[in-house]
Design an enzyme around this catalytic site. Sequence first.
Site, PDB file in Angstrom:
ATOM      1  N   CYS A 147       1.426   0.377  -5.447  1.00  0.00           N
ATOM      2  CA  CYS A 147       0.594  -0.797  -5.159  1.00  0.00           C
ATOM      3  C   CYS A 147       0.107  -0.748  -3.715  1.00  0.00           C
ATOM      4  O   CYS A 147       0.806  -1.183  -2.797  1.00  0.00           O
ATOM      5  CB  CYS A 147       1.375  -2.086  -5.426  1.00  0.00           C
ATOM      6  N   CYS A 150      -0.178  -4.082  -2.011  1.00  0.00           N
ATOM      7  CA  CYS A 150       1.105  -4.656  -1.569  1.00  0.00           C
ATOM      8  C   CYS A 150       1.598  -3.968  -0.304  1.00  0.00           C
ATOM      9  O   CYS A 150       2.107  -4.609   0.601  1.00  0.00           O
ATOM     10  CB  CYS A 150       2.198  -4.477  -2.623  1.00  0.00           C
ATOM     11  N   ASP A 151       1.507  -2.647  -0.255  1.00  0.00           N
ATOM     12  CA  ASP A 151       2.226  -1.888   0.768  1.00  0.00           C
ATOM     13  C   ASP A 151       1.340  -1.217   1.809  1.00  0.00           C
ATOM     14  O   ASP A 151       1.833  -0.780   2.849  1.00  0.00           O
ATOM     15  CB  ASP A 151       3.074  -0.795   0.088  1.00  0.00           C
TER      16      ASP A 151
END
Length: 340
Positions: A147, A150-151
Amino acid sequence: MSQDGTDRVENVVIVGSGPAGWTAALYAARARLDPLVLEGAPSREMIPGGQLMFTTDVENYPGFPEGVTGQELMDRMKAQAVRFDTRVVTDDVVDVDVESRPFVLRSAAGDTYRSHAVILATGARANWLGLENEQRLAQSGGGVSACAVCDGALPAFRDQVLAVVGGGDSAMEEALYLTKFASKVVIIHRRDELRASPIMAERALNHPKVEVAWNTVVTEVLGDEFVSGLRLRDTVSGEEREMEVGGFFLAIGHTPNTAFLQGKVELDDEGYVITPGQWRTETTVPGVFAAGDVMDPYFRQAVTAAGTGCMAALEAERWLAHQEATGAEEPASATASEPV
Ligand code: NAP
């Protein structure tokens, strides 16, 4: 018989324990529905709490300006639901009988639960290549992630060469997102033609920081504490080479956790639960609702999952009230019968 050996019938059973499940539980508990959450049992692939348990820092969940680990976020969501007396059982649901009223759920441990309403929040799992070092580094926060949104913004990825594997819209989107931080983004695709929509592909391919390694597969993820490179194979020539990278992102699709729902509620071609009403969470079975990644192949964010969890609980609450008020034995669709 239920797990406690009684003929108890629940108001609502929530299956799954990611942001959608805990938010549904919180709202259902505060609506005095006394919800029961079947949070899943830990296995090699999934653990209670879902995909966020495999994420390190979450920096895009509102309300946490300093960021929060995926695990802490899930612990806090669970604690908030439990504070309002949500009951939790650590077990997997393996079968749902949607023909009977109340619905009957059977668990892996062999217990049976009966419930007037059900909220499905079992999420989806990111697809991985299945390479040995891939999962280890993904779980240890070693620069491997499924992701980018997300990261990708984490400091470790700043000014690094980052690789994204996949040729669909997600890969294009993730590659473009990563250009904000990376010195270069290499899309690794196993064919010589992208699956992505032309507009997404064009945007990615025209970006000065993006390169594509065509006809290429990843055969090994290199690195001890943190990913340092990839071993690649050219699918046409068979040639092997190594590429240095400071981060590795997978965008090769997701698989919804709906194996136990086959033939029970309508699923789309990829196995996602269909919720026919616009801005509704009710499935094709009245009284069965779905929230989070199990019904959302598009946004797949913790905050959108939590939002649909809230919607499912509100919809279930109103549906249950409608059933009680009308004394209906055969439940009618909330979407069709009740403006919620
Ligand atoms: P997808 O369209 O299924 O693409 C998956 C990609 O991963 C494909 O290019 C596939 O290669 C590759 N792949 C699959 N397994 C692989 C493996 N084992 N090794 C190497 N490569 C592998 O999935 P997605 O990109 O996540 O998109 C899912 C849906 O969401 C699509 O409908 C998409 O349009 C939509 N979406 C839309 C947007 C947007 O509009 N902004 C953004 C993201 C997603 P092959 O091409 O060779 O099969």
